[in-house]
Design a protein around this motif. Sequence first.
Motif, mmCIF file in Angstrom:
data_model
loop_
_atom_site.group_PDB
_atom_site.id
_atom_site.type_symbol
_atom_site.label_atom_id
_atom_site.label_comp_id
_atom_site.label_asym_id
_atom_site.label_seq_id
_atom_site.Cartn_x
_atom_site.Cartn_y
_atom_site.Cartn_z
ATOM 1 N N LEU A 61 0.819 -1.212 0.000
ATOM 2 C CA LEU A 61 0.000 0.000 0.000
ATOM 3 C C LEU A 61 0.854 1.265 0.000
ATOM 4 O O LEU A 61 0.444 2.306 -0.534
ATOM 5 C CB LEU A 61 -0.951 0.002 1.192
ATOM 6 N N LYS A 62 2.029 1.192 0.593
ATOM 7 C CA LYS A 62 2.913 2.356 0.613
ATOM 8 C C LYS A 62 3.400 2.742 -0.782
ATOM 9 O O LYS A 62 3.853 3.870 -0.993
ATOM 10 C CB LYS A 62 4.112 2.092 1.532
ATOM 11 N N GLU A 63 3.311 1.821 -1.726
ATOM 12 C CA GLU A 63 3.702 2.116 -3.094
ATOM 13 C C GLU A 63 2.653 2.952 -3.817
ATOM 14 O O GLU A 63 2.923 3.503 -4.885
ATOM 15 C CB GLU A 63 3.940 0.816 -3.859
ATOM 16 N N LEU A 64 1.453 3.041 -3.248
ATOM 17 C CA LEU A 64 0.360 3.779 -3.874
ATOM 18 C C LEU A 64 0.456 5.267 -3.563
ATOM 19 O O LEU A 64 0.985 5.660 -2.523
ATOM 20 C CB LEU A 64 -0.982 3.248 -3.374
ATOM 21 N N PRO A 65 -0.082 6.117 -4.423
ATOM 22 C CA PRO A 65 -0.132 7.558 -4.124
ATOM 23 C C PRO A 65 -0.969 7.808 -2.871
ATOM 24 O O PRO A 65 -1.919 7.070 -2.592
ATOM 25 C CB PRO A 65 -0.791 8.149 -5.369
ATOM 26 N N PRO A 66 -0.657 8.845 -2.103
ATOM 27 C CA PRO A 66 -1.420 9.136 -0.885
ATOM 28 C C PRO A 66 -2.921 9.252 -1.116
ATOM 29 O O PRO A 66 -3.727 8.802 -0.288
ATOM 30 C CB PRO A 66 -0.816 10.455 -0.403
#
Length: 329
Positions: A186-191
């Motif tokens: 999930l950290k790879e996704l945009p905020p």
Amino acid sequence: MIAWLGRLLAAIVIAVAGVWLANASFWSSYSAPITVLAHRGLAQTYHREGLTNKTCTATRIDAPEHPYLENTIDSIAAAFAVGADVVEFDIHPTTDGEFAVFHDWTLDCRTNGSGVTREQSMAYLKTLDIGHGYTADGGKTFPFRGKFKGAMPTLDEALARFPDKRFLINIKANDRRTGELLAARLKELPPARRALLTSYGGDRSMRALLEAMPELRVMGRRQYTTCMFGYLKIGWLGRTPKACRNTIVLVPMNYAFLGWGWPNRFVERMHAAGSEVYVIGPYERGDPGTAGVDTLEQAGRIPRNFPGGVWTNRVDLVGPLLKAEPAEP
């Protein structure tokens, strides 16, 4: 003595009435559009009599009313099309670094495969027919067999297909490693994309996920029970327990009246604590899973202008009713 007991009883009645009045929902002017959550997308329904955690629900489905199976791309799309604001789906890690969107801990019930889901590669899971085991007549016919080969999606596929939609992700595990793996993904996704996601699952998985992503709204079983019982104890004071902050609060419709300030003031307090509230179906002792608001009669019992969410397994049936504009009084 009798007069003294009478005065004591009157004082108790006045005190109880005062507490109720102080927490009455009509004091709240809070309003928000109702949120409809489709559990597993648009899925086949099944009867819950005698249901346990080991029941193969694919072998007890009702006569199909639509062509969709839970936790598939098509079922998610169909759920959004008929009024869902949020779709819940289930995930398992795979041996080749993916997350499979699938409900069961093992493959034997629904598919033509076997074994523990998380012990397989996504490459293998993509070869399976996930409609193989569904039957509505005790095994005489299998209406979805052969039609869903390769239809088990990955988490990446679901997120990419619906980039602006809200999801509730259920980790089908209770270990720290799975929570850490999901956090890394999930950290790879945009905020902005992460802001549309929430998660729930086993306590260990949720704890690891929250430690890695403290901004994410999550719910574990222990947190949920601590929140609900804590609110019963101190909610009458207008306070919200720490366990009720930045989480998901599920309220069985047959026990909702116990929530101080139900409905609007209760929802307002939870929203102020950063949490989402969903009404679920009636809870009965021994229920192994989450019942939904799944009939028109149940949907009709949702308070008018309810500012929270509704959890349903029949978004096709109750979604249009819940999303309809309320009639003028």
